[in-house]
Scaffold this motif. Sequence first.
Motif, PDB file in Angstrom:
ATOM      1  N   LYS A 185      -8.706  -8.063   1.229  1.00 22.66           N
ATOM      2  CA  LYS A 185      -8.707  -8.922   2.404  1.00 22.66           C
ATOM      3  C   LYS A 185      -9.373  -8.260   3.611  1.00 22.66           C
ATOM      4  N   LEU A 186      -9.599  -6.958   3.540  1.00 28.69           N
ATOM      5  CA  LEU A 186     -10.142  -6.210   4.670  1.00 28.69           C
ATOM      6  C   LEU A 186     -11.657  -6.129   4.552  1.00 28.69           C
ATOM      7  N   ARG A 187     -12.346  -6.687   5.526  1.00 25.71           N
ATOM      8  CA  ARG A 187     -13.798  -6.800   5.455  1.00 25.71           C
ATOM      9  C   ARG A 187     -14.482  -5.438   5.347  1.00 25.71           C
ATOM     10  N   ARG A 188     -14.052  -4.489   6.156  1.00 25.32           N
ATOM     11  CA  ARG A 188     -14.722  -3.185   6.162  1.00 25.32           C
ATOM     12  C   ARG A 188     -14.399  -2.369   4.915  1.00 25.32           C
ATOM     13  N   ALA A 189     -13.328  -2.724   4.216  1.00 24.68           N
ATOM     14  CA  ALA A 189     -12.999  -2.013   2.979  1.00 24.68           C
ATOM     15  C   ALA A 189     -14.007  -2.321   1.882  1.00 24.68           C
ATOM     16  N   LYS A 190     -14.735  -3.419   2.017  1.00 19.22           N
ATOM     17  CA  LYS A 190     -15.723  -3.792   1.004  1.00 19.22           C
ATOM     18  C   LYS A 190     -17.000  -2.974   1.124  1.00 19.22           C
ATOM     19  N   ARG A 191     -17.110  -2.169   2.182  1.00 18.50           N
ATOM     20  CA  ARG A 191     -18.316  -1.377   2.389  1.00 18.50           C
ATOM     21  C   ARG A 191     -18.243   0.005   1.744  1.00 18.50           C
ATOM     22  N   HIS A 192     -17.089   0.348   1.199  1.00 19.46           N
ATOM     23  CA  HIS A 192     -16.943   1.649   0.533  1.00 19.46           C
ATOM     24  C   HIS A 192     -16.027   1.489  -0.662  1.00 19.46           C
ATOM     25  N   ASP A 193     -15.859   2.574  -1.431  1.00  9.50           N
ATOM     26  CA  ASP A 193     -15.129   2.500  -2.699  1.00  9.50           C
ATOM     27  C   ASP A 193     -13.805   3.262  -2.680  1.00  9.50           C
ATOM     28  N   GLY A 247      -9.633  -1.105   7.469  1.00  9.25           N
ATOM     29  CA  GLY A 247     -10.478  -1.091   6.289  1.00  9.25           C
ATOM     30  C   GLY A 247     -11.159   0.227   6.006  1.00  9.25           C
ATOM     31  N   LEU A 248     -11.086   1.186   6.929  1.00  9.75           N
ATOM     32  CA  LEU A 248     -11.701   2.488   6.701  1.00  9.75           C
ATOM     33  C   LEU A 248     -10.811   3.347   5.797  1.00  9.75           C
ATOM     34  N   PRO A 249     -11.364   4.337   5.116  1.00 10.18           N
ATOM     35  CA  PRO A 249     -10.544   5.223   4.292  1.00 10.18           C
ATOM     36  C   PRO A 249      -9.451   5.875   5.125  1.00 10.18           C
ATOM     37  N   MET A 250      -8.248   5.962   4.577  1.00  8.19           N
ATOM     38  CA  MET A 250      -7.132   6.550   5.310  1.00  8.19           C
ATOM     39  C   MET A 250      -7.386   8.033   5.564  1.00  8.19           C
ATOM     40  N   SER A 251      -7.033   8.480   6.752  1.00  3.77           N
ATOM     41  CA  SER A 251      -7.179   9.889   7.116  1.00  3.77           C
ATOM     42  C   SER A 251      -5.938  10.677   6.707  1.00  3.77           C
ATOM     43  N   ILE A 252      -6.061  11.996   6.785  1.00  2.00           N
ATOM     44  CA  ILE A 252      -4.917  12.861   6.492  1.00  2.00           C
ATOM     45  C   ILE A 252      -3.799  12.611   7.492  1.00  2.00           C
ATOM     46  N   LYS A 253      -4.162  12.415   8.766  1.00  2.16           N
ATOM     47  CA  LYS A 253      -3.153  12.132   9.783  1.00  2.16           C
ATOM     48  C   LYS A 253      -2.451  10.808   9.517  1.00  2.16           C
ATOM     49  N   GLY A 254      -3.203   9.814   9.019  1.00  2.00           N
ATOM     50  CA  GLY A 254      -2.584   8.534   8.687  1.00  2.00           C
ATOM     51  C   GLY A 254      -1.542   8.670   7.599  1.00  2.00           C
ATOM     52  N   LEU A 255      -1.824   9.488   6.587  1.00  2.00           N
ATOM     53  CA  LEU A 255      -0.846   9.725   5.524  1.00  2.00           C
ATOM     54  C   LEU A 255       0.367  10.472   6.068  1.00  2.00           C
ATOM     55  N   GLU A 256       0.138  11.418   6.967  1.00  2.00           N
ATOM     56  CA  GLU A 256       1.254  12.167   7.547  1.00  2.00           C
ATOM     57  C   GLU A 256       2.189  11.247   8.330  1.00  2.00           C
ATOM     58  N   VAL A 284      -6.825   2.642   2.072  1.00  2.00           N
ATOM     59  CA  VAL A 284      -7.502   2.360   3.335  1.00  2.00           C
ATOM     60  C   VAL A 284      -6.483   2.083   4.431  1.00  2.00           C
ATOM     61  N   THR A 285      -6.983   2.078   5.658  1.00  2.00           N
ATOM     62  CA  THR A 285      -6.160   1.793   6.828  1.00  2.00           C
ATOM     63  C   THR A 285      -6.030   0.289   7.018  1.00  2.00           C
ATOM     64  N   HIS A 286      -4.818  -0.183   7.292  1.00  2.00           N
ATOM     65  CA  HIS A 286      -4.568  -1.611   7.479  1.00  2.00           C
ATOM     66  C   HIS A 286      -4.314  -1.958   8.937  1.00  2.00           C
ATOM     67  N   GLN A 287      -4.358  -0.964   9.819  1.00  2.00           N
ATOM     68  CA  GLN A 287      -4.112  -1.255  11.225  1.00  2.00           C
ATOM     69  C   GLN A 287      -5.295  -2.012  11.811  1.00  2.00           C
ATOM     70  N   SER A 288      -5.116  -2.511  13.015  1.00  2.00           N
ATOM     71  CA  SER A 288      -6.157  -3.324  13.636  1.00  2.00           C
ATOM     72  C   SER A 288      -7.387  -2.486  13.972  1.00  2.00           C
ATOM     73  N   VAL A 289      -8.454  -3.192  14.365  1.00  2.00           N
ATOM     74  CA  VAL A 289      -9.709  -2.521  14.697  1.00  2.00           C
ATOM     75  C   VAL A 289      -9.466  -1.427  15.749  1.00  2.00           C
ATOM     76  N   ARG A 297       0.817  -1.207   0.000  1.00  2.00           N
ATOM     77  CA  ARG A 297       0.000   0.000   0.000  1.00  2.00           C
ATOM     78  C   ARG A 297       0.852   1.258   0.000  1.00  2.00           C
ATOM     79  N   ASN A 298       1.883   1.306   0.828  1.00  2.00           N
ATOM     80  CA  ASN A 298       2.702   2.511   0.930  1.00  2.00           C
ATOM     81  C   ASN A 298       3.526   2.749  -0.321  1.00  2.00           C
ATOM     82  N   ALA A 299       3.982   1.675  -0.951  1.00  2.00           N
ATOM     83  CA  ALA A 299       4.690   1.831  -2.225  1.00  2.00           C
ATOM     84  C   ALA A 299       3.746   2.387  -3.284  1.00  2.00           C
ATOM     85  N   LEU A 300       2.485   1.955  -3.270  1.00  2.00           N
ATOM     86  CA  LEU A 300       1.496   2.476  -4.218  1.00  2.00           C
ATOM     87  C   LEU A 300       1.229   3.955  -3.959  1.00  2.00           C
ATOM     88  N   ILE A 301       1.164   4.338  -2.699  1.00  2.00           N
ATOM     89  CA  ILE A 301       0.959   5.747  -2.361  1.00  2.00           C
ATOM     90  C   ILE A 301       2.073   6.612  -2.938  1.00  2.00           C
TER      91      ILE A 301
END
Length: 438
Positions: free
Chosen positions: A308-316, A329-338, A320-325, A229-233
């Motif tokens: 592979k992330l279940r919650r990632a299937k609920r949005h487009d 699976g949620l969309p990555m935040s600006i802070k996550g990118l920072e 997304v975030t790969h950390q634990s619950v 994911r980070n290489a793709l970013i």
Amino acid sequence: MRTLDNTLPITRSFRIRFTKFANGERMPMLLDGHGVPVYLPTLYVTTQIRNASKAPNTMLAVLDALRWLLRWADGRGISLEQRFKAKVFLNDTEIESLRAFAQTKSAVRGQARPKVIAIPRRTEGARLSRTASSPARISTNAHYVRLSYIAHYVNWLGNHILDRSRADEADRKSLARMATRIEMSRPRVRRGSSFAARRSLDTTAQQRLAELVRLTFPGNPFAMALRIRNALIISLLSELGVRAGELLALKIQDFDLQANEVIIARRHDDPQDPRSNQPVAKTLDRRLPLTPELSKAVYDYVLHDRGKLRRAKRHDFLIVTHQSVPHEGLPMSIKGLEKIFALLRSAEPKLAKLTPHVLRHTWNERFSARMDASNTTVADEEKMRSHWMGWREASGSAAMYLPRRTEQLAKQAALQLQTPRANGRGRHESQRCCGGQG
């Protein structure tokens, strides 16, 4: 010796939180220690900033400045509302104190930390303890903007209060003079040096970044589950030159992997975006081509990692975030990118100033070099750059990169002038004028 009052005691805490309305609109709010919106700043931002169709990030910047104003007033025991009701406005000493306080980076941590300086025993035979004279400061530009917002707010606040009391023209003039003195206390913003303005990565740093995020590189600072994911970013930012908000707003549906294209779309106030601080595209919609390699990288990430992330299937949303619950699976935040870029900066000294926007500047530098090599006219270069960056052609945004071309042409001409001219006997002019002596 004058002491600047920039370490005032803080009696109340203020924080800024984004609120998401049912229609998808995001609005930041300044909250007190109980989580309640502070009334007058909220009224000001709503009527003066939001209703003027300013972006949420502009409202955020204004509220951040007002937070500093309220912290300063609390530290000095000043109620701006009560003072203005009594028609007693800030004096020059208080404005100087506010100016100094508004320059500091952190007021919550408030008091300067004590530093212990060791004095050689042979000199003093003791240790001297002192308190740091001043905390870290923000940049001149940021200080200028912060004081500008404060000056506008206190002028609005004063008039808002005077409108509800018996105020004469003299009171309004006194209020206007106070706001003007705050504006006059702003630092002088000098146009930065063209050398300091260069924020792109040089060739060595670009190569080092590519190596650092390679999946099999031993020094890759990321966990194995995050490397793809980070290489793709990094690839998307480097090869497309998009902004961080545009990257985080990308949806899978924006990609046409058969045609190798992606649409950079504006989706302000998207109700489907769960992020309260919504990343958005600041520029125009546009369609950009992808290399086959980049298309394949997007496809592989969506199919093998994101899938592979279940919650990632609920949005487009793509990234997304790969950390634990609970955020997996949620969309990555600006802070996550920072955080990703902070880890890259700490892993490699050559990348000490790396940010997503630096990669945008780097793309523009590479684009300029390609235009120079192909002898593209300045007018055509501006049009192509404006399209790719999402700027309007007449906005003048693309012209900020023309000084780089001018500098290169001037350098080439200067080097040609410096080339020694040989005379008819094969000796340089410089040698002839000096009698051939070295």
